[in-house]
Design an enzyme around this catalytic site. Structure first.
Site, PDB file in Angstrom:
ATOM      1  N   CYS B  33       0.840  -1.202   0.000  1.00  9.48           N
ATOM      2  CA  CYS B  33       0.000   0.000   0.000  1.00  9.48           C
ATOM      3  C   CYS B  33       0.876   1.253   0.000  1.00  9.48           C
ATOM      4  CB  CYS B  33      -0.913  -0.030   1.228  1.00  9.48           C
ATOM      5  SG  CYS B  33      -1.668   1.535   1.650  1.00  9.48           S
ATOM      6  N   CYS B  36       0.111   4.041   2.501  1.00 11.46           N
ATOM      7  CA  CYS B  36       0.490   3.638   3.869  1.00 11.46           C
ATOM      8  C   CYS B  36       1.942   4.003   4.145  1.00 11.46           C
ATOM      9  CB  CYS B  36       0.325   2.125   4.052  1.00 11.46           C
ATOM     10  SG  CYS B  36      -1.363   1.543   3.853  1.00 11.46           S
TER      11      CYS B  36
END
Lengths: 343, 108
Positions: B33, B36
């Protein structure tokens, strides 16, 4: 976030850090113009440092990468290359720009009434474009609960589930194909009866038996309390409505340029894209535009990078031509009104 | 800095949460991700600056699907602020440090 103010007048400030901005940074850094890049702030949409490629997986059409390259890796390489030649980065977004005369003033993140964060003789605008959303109340209410802006982030949560991808361009088809790794069924919802996506992407989509095409359909509403439980589609031909039970919705219906900051300052087309002419010149002398912020037609990483290079060279020559000129001397080019260079 | 950030798992989650005197901000993330990774350093900065008021927990959703499912995390990054095991606030999506602090402030 507090960003230290730079009281000196820089040669070049670049707004945006996608392929256009970072290529402009590489070229202006190599031309010893010590560029400063206002790189944006983290988000889960494409409006973030690195731009739209930060949310893509495999990039297969950027020249030089025989086996493809991951979007975030490519942008990390662009950034590292520009840093190698001395480009500096300011985290955050420009909140206000004064373009009345060079040197231009840029306020990043904090108090737009206080002293400007940066001042610069030339300015390169490469703030890019961000994904459009459907604009439904249910869409914002269910964001993070089945509605997603980032397929690479959230596909994982839809393993074994049925989902929808809305859109018919390359982004939509790429997302749909990526999501078939997780979802058992991907409804590709498109308002027309054929895809806009490139032929190779279309062929892959048609060959994938997990993708179901729902032509001539628009999403009228997303249904769900707490999390997505379905969508209501309206047939664009006969107006009939269908409810499809599913768990996730990914939206890829197109882009809108990040130009709100420049309204009233730079000439734009009806859709808010900055108009350029003579290469990358804008309606303000000393302000150049590159990448998706001025291009609704090609919108490729390589064309963005190419126009970033053009903007860097244009800015460098503009600065060189002004050298020795009186401070505040505005050698205005032909004013707006002439047909802008649109392809 | 390391003391301010605790790595959580499906196995340790409840014990860490209930045993925490301070509110704990759990960062649901995964290796794949991108957003993230962008907020990870911001979350670590917050851990250091807010160490008197807050602890930070990191939970990898790939390795720990049970906790993610229990709190209906369907998008990452998601940050959930817990106090005595109760959810105080939930922040979905990557944001700037200023926005994250603005969202957290009313609950601290």
């Amino acid at each position: 976030m507090t960003i230290p103010h730079d009281s000196s007048i820089r040669d070049v400030v670049i707004l945006g850090s996608g392929p256009a901005g970072l290529t402009a940074a590489i070229y202006t850094a190599r031309a010893s113009l010590s560029p400063v890049v206002v790189e944006g702030e983290p988000s889960s949409t494409s409006d973030q440092p690195g731009g739209q490629l930060m949310l893509t997986t495999e990039v297969e059409n950027y020249p030089g990468f025989v086996d493809g390259v991951m979007g975030p890796d490519l942008m990390a390489a662009f950034r590292a290359q520009s840093e190698r030649f001395g480009a500096q980065f300011v985290p955050g977004k420009a909140r206000r720009v004064d373009m009345s005369a060079s040197p231009f003033s840029i306020w990043v993140d904090d108090d737009p009434e206080g002293a400007p964060t940066l001042r610069s003789r030339a300015l390169i605008v490469s703030t890019g474009a961000r994904s459009l959303m459907l604009g439904l109340e249910s869409e914002s209410r269910l964001l993070g609960h089945g509605v997603s802006t980032c397929a690479t982030c959230d596909g994982f949560f839809f393993r074994g589930k049925e989902i929808a991808v809305v859109g018919g361009g390359d982004s939509a088809v790429e997302e749909a194909l990526f999501l078939t790794k997780f979802a058992t069924k991907v409804n590709l919802i498109h308002r027309r009866d054929q895809l806009r996506a490139s032929k190779i992407m279309q062929q892959r989509a048609f060959a994938n038996d997990r993708i179901v095409f729902r032509w001539n359909s628009v999403v009228e509403d997303i249904v769900g309390n707490g999390s997505v439980s379905g969508i209501i589609l309206r047939d664009t031909l006969d107006g009939s409505r269908t409810t499809v039970d599913l768990d996730g919705v990914f939206v890829a219906i197109g882009h809108v340029p990040n130009t709100a900051l420049f309204e009233g300052l730079l000439d734009m087309d009806a859709n808010g894209y900055i108009l350029t002419r003579d290469g990358t010149r804008t309606s303000v002398d000393g302000v150049f535009a590159a990448g998706d912020v001025q291009d609704h037609r090609y919108r490729q990483a390589v064309t963005s990078a190419g126009s970033g290079c053009m903007a860097a060279i244009d800015a460098e020559r503009w600065l060189a031509a002004r050298e020795g000129a009186e401070p505040g001397n505005t050698d205005t080019l032909a004013t707006a009104g002439e047909p802008a260079q649109r392809r | 800095m390391a003391e301010d950030v605790v790595t959580l798992s499906d196995g340790s989650f409840d014990e860490e949460l209930m045993g925490s005197a301070k509110p704990i901000l759990v960062d649901f993330w995964a290796e794949w991700c991108g957003p993230c990774k962008k907020i990870a350093p911001i979350v670590e900065e917050i851990a250091v600056e807010e160490t008197d008021r807050l602890r930070i927990g990191k939970l990898n959703v790939d390795d720990n699907p049970d906790v993610a499912r229990r709190f209906e995390v369907m998008s990452i990054p998601t940050l959930i602020l817990f106090k005595d095991g109760q959810v105080l606030a939930r922040i979905v999506g990557a944001k700037s440090k200023r926005q994250l602090l603005d969202d957290l402030q009313p609950h601290l």
